[in-house]
Enzyme design. Structure first.
Site, mmCIF file in Angstrom:
data_model
loop_
_atom_site.group_PDB
_atom_site.id
_atom_site.type_symbol
_atom_site.label_atom_id
_atom_site.label_comp_id
_atom_site.label_asym_id
_atom_site.label_seq_id
_atom_site.Cartn_x
_atom_site.Cartn_y
_atom_site.Cartn_z
ATOM 1 N N MET A 129 52.996 50.514 31.345
ATOM 2 C CA MET A 129 52.915 51.267 30.098
ATOM 3 C C MET A 129 51.943 52.430 30.205
ATOM 4 S SD MET A 129 53.186 48.399 27.065
ATOM 5 C CE MET A 129 51.710 47.512 27.554
ATOM 6 N N THR A 143 57.560 45.390 32.586
ATOM 7 C CA THR A 143 56.552 45.964 33.470
ATOM 8 C C THR A 143 56.259 44.974 34.599
ATOM 9 O OG1 THR A 143 54.674 44.995 32.282
ATOM 10 C CG2 THR A 143 55.460 47.154 31.529
ATOM 11 N N ILE A 167 57.707 43.412 27.421
ATOM 12 C CA ILE A 167 57.957 44.760 27.932
ATOM 13 C C ILE A 167 58.256 44.661 29.427
ATOM 14 C CG2 ILE A 167 57.105 47.130 28.014
ATOM 15 C CD1 ILE A 167 57.126 45.863 25.175
ATOM 16 N N ASP A 181 36.729 51.271 36.685
ATOM 17 C CA ASP A 181 36.657 49.851 36.378
ATOM 18 C C ASP A 181 36.213 49.764 34.930
ATOM 19 O OD1 ASP A 181 35.910 47.197 35.932
ATOM 20 O OD2 ASP A 181 35.065 46.920 37.931
ATOM 21 N N VAL A 182 37.125 49.405 34.042
ATOM 22 C CA VAL A 182 36.831 49.476 32.608
ATOM 23 C C VAL A 182 35.731 48.520 32.176
ATOM 24 C CG1 VAL A 182 39.136 50.313 31.988
ATOM 25 C CG2 VAL A 182 38.681 47.837 32.007
ATOM 26 N N ASN A 240 44.394 50.958 27.507
ATOM 27 C CA ASN A 240 45.610 50.271 27.930
ATOM 28 C C ASN A 240 45.367 49.219 29.025
ATOM 29 O OD1 ASN A 240 48.773 50.324 28.220
ATOM 30 N ND2 ASN A 240 47.972 50.588 30.287
ATOM 31 N N ASP A 257 42.274 54.419 36.336
ATOM 32 C CA ASP A 257 42.690 53.087 36.769
ATOM 33 C C ASP A 257 41.809 52.655 37.925
ATOM 34 O OD1 ASP A 257 44.360 50.795 37.847
ATOM 35 O OD2 ASP A 257 45.762 51.550 36.347
ATOM 36 N N LYS A 270 43.133 39.389 23.466
ATOM 37 C CA LYS A 270 43.958 40.265 22.639
ATOM 38 C C LYS A 270 43.657 40.080 21.147
ATOM 39 C CE LYS A 270 46.014 42.398 25.963
ATOM 40 N NZ LYS A 270 45.721 43.829 26.205
ATOM 41 N N TYR A 315 43.931 35.223 27.812
ATOM 42 C CA TYR A 315 44.652 36.425 27.422
ATOM 43 C C TYR A 315 44.779 36.496 25.901
ATOM 44 C CZ TYR A 315 48.393 39.922 27.271
ATOM 45 O OH TYR A 315 49.147 41.041 27.013
#
Length: 251
Positions: free
Chosen positions: A19, A191, A189, A64-65, A91, A38, A160, A156
Site C-alpha cells: 500500500m 499485498t 488487501i 526505521d520508524v 503506513n 522505508d 492497530k 497486531y
C-alpha cells in the site's frame, strides 16, 4: 493539469512495497512531492527513482520508524530540501499472526514499536513543520483489526487499536493548529503482507470472512482513500475512521 495534491510535500512510510508504494506513486501523480521512506533502503530508492522517471517528484530515505533519531534526520532533510511537510502517511507496519498463547514478549514489543510507537514518533517529529505551515494532514494506517477481534494476531490487534485511539486524541489536540488526523482501516488487501492467506481459493475464502463484496481489495483502492484524506477535499474531516474493508465489518 492540476493535481489534487499540487504543491504538497508528503512523507509516506513503508513505501517500499504494498500500500505504501502505491500511495507514493498515486500521490506523485496527483502533484505531491513525495518522500518515500522505508527500512528496505534499496527497494524504496527504486520506488522513488521510478516515480522520478515517470516525470514526478520524489526522494527516498531509509527509515526505521521505531527510532527517534531516524525520524529527526528524515524530517530535517525534507524541510531543508522542500521547506515544509504537508502530509504524513504512517503506513509502515508488520503483521505477525501469533495468538495470546504463542506470542512472545519480544514479538509483542517489536509489533508495538513499529505499528504504534512508529506512528507516535512520526506525528511528533512532523509536528513542528506542520505548525509552522499552519496546517497539515496526518493519516494513520490502522486496520479492521483496530475495530474488531479475530481470535489471532494478538499484538497486531493491540497495535492497530492503539493507532485508532492515538488518531482520535491527537486530532483533538492538534485541531487548534489546523492539523487534521485521521485513520484508515483496511480489510483484506492484496499485498505481500497477507499473501499466505490468499494463495488459493480456499484460503482466500477463509481470509475474506464476512467481506460482503466477496474479494480482496487492490492496494490502489486504499491509496485513493489516503489521497482523499491528504487533499483539501477532506478539509472538515478529523479524528475519524475511514473503513475500506469491502463490508467485512458491516455484518
Amino acid at each position: 493539469m492540476a493535481g489534487r495534491l499540487n504543491g504538497k510535500v508528503a512523507i509516506i512510510t513503508g513505501a517500499a512495497r504494498g500500500m505504501g508504494k502505491v500511495e507514493a506513486e498515486l500521490f506523485a501523480k496527483e502533484g505531491a512531492k513525495v518522500v518515500a521512506a522505508d527500512i528496505l533502503e534499496d527497494e524504496v530508492k527504486k520506488v522513488a527513482e521510478d516515480i522520478v522517471k515517470a516525470g514526478h517528484q520524489a526522494i527516498a530515505f531509509k527509515l526505521d520508524v521505531s527510532k527517534s533519531e531516524d525520524w529527526k534526520k528524515v524530517v530535517d532533510k525534507v524541510v531543508e530540501k522542500w521547506g515544509k511537510v504537508d502530509v504524513l502517511v504512517n503506513n509502515a507496519g508488520i503483521f505477525p499472526t501469533s495468538g495470546i498463547e504463542t506470542a512472545t514478549e519480544e514479538e509483542w514489543d517489536r509489533v508495538m514499536n513499529i505499528n504504534a510507537k512508529g506512528q507516535f514518533l512520526g506525528i511528533k517529529y512532523v509536528l513542528p513543520a506542520m505548525k509552522k505551515a499552519g496546517k497539515g494532514s496526518i493519516i494513520n494506517i490502522s486496520s479492521i483489526a483496530g475495530l474488531i477481534g479475530t481470535g489471532m494476531a494478538v499484538a497486531y490487534h493491540a497495535s492497530k487499536g492503539a493507532s485508532r485511539l492515538l488518531t482520535k486524541t491527537v486530532a483533538a489536540e492538534l485541531a487548534k493548529y489546523n492539523i487534521r488526523v485521521n485513520s484508515i482501516h483496511p480489510g483484506i488487501i492484496r499485498t505481500q503482507m497477507v499473501q499466505d492467506f490468499l494463495k488459493d481459493e480456499e484460503t482466500t475464502k477463509q481470509a475474506l470472512g464476512t467481506t460482503v463484496l466477496g474479494r480482496p481489495a487492490e492496494p490502489i483502492e486504499v491509496a485513493y482513500g489516503a489521497l482523499f484524506l491528504a487533499s483539501e477535499e477532506s478539509s472538515y474531516i478529523t479524528g475519524t475512521e475511514l473503513v475500506i474493508d469491502g463490508g467485512y465489518t458491516a455484518l
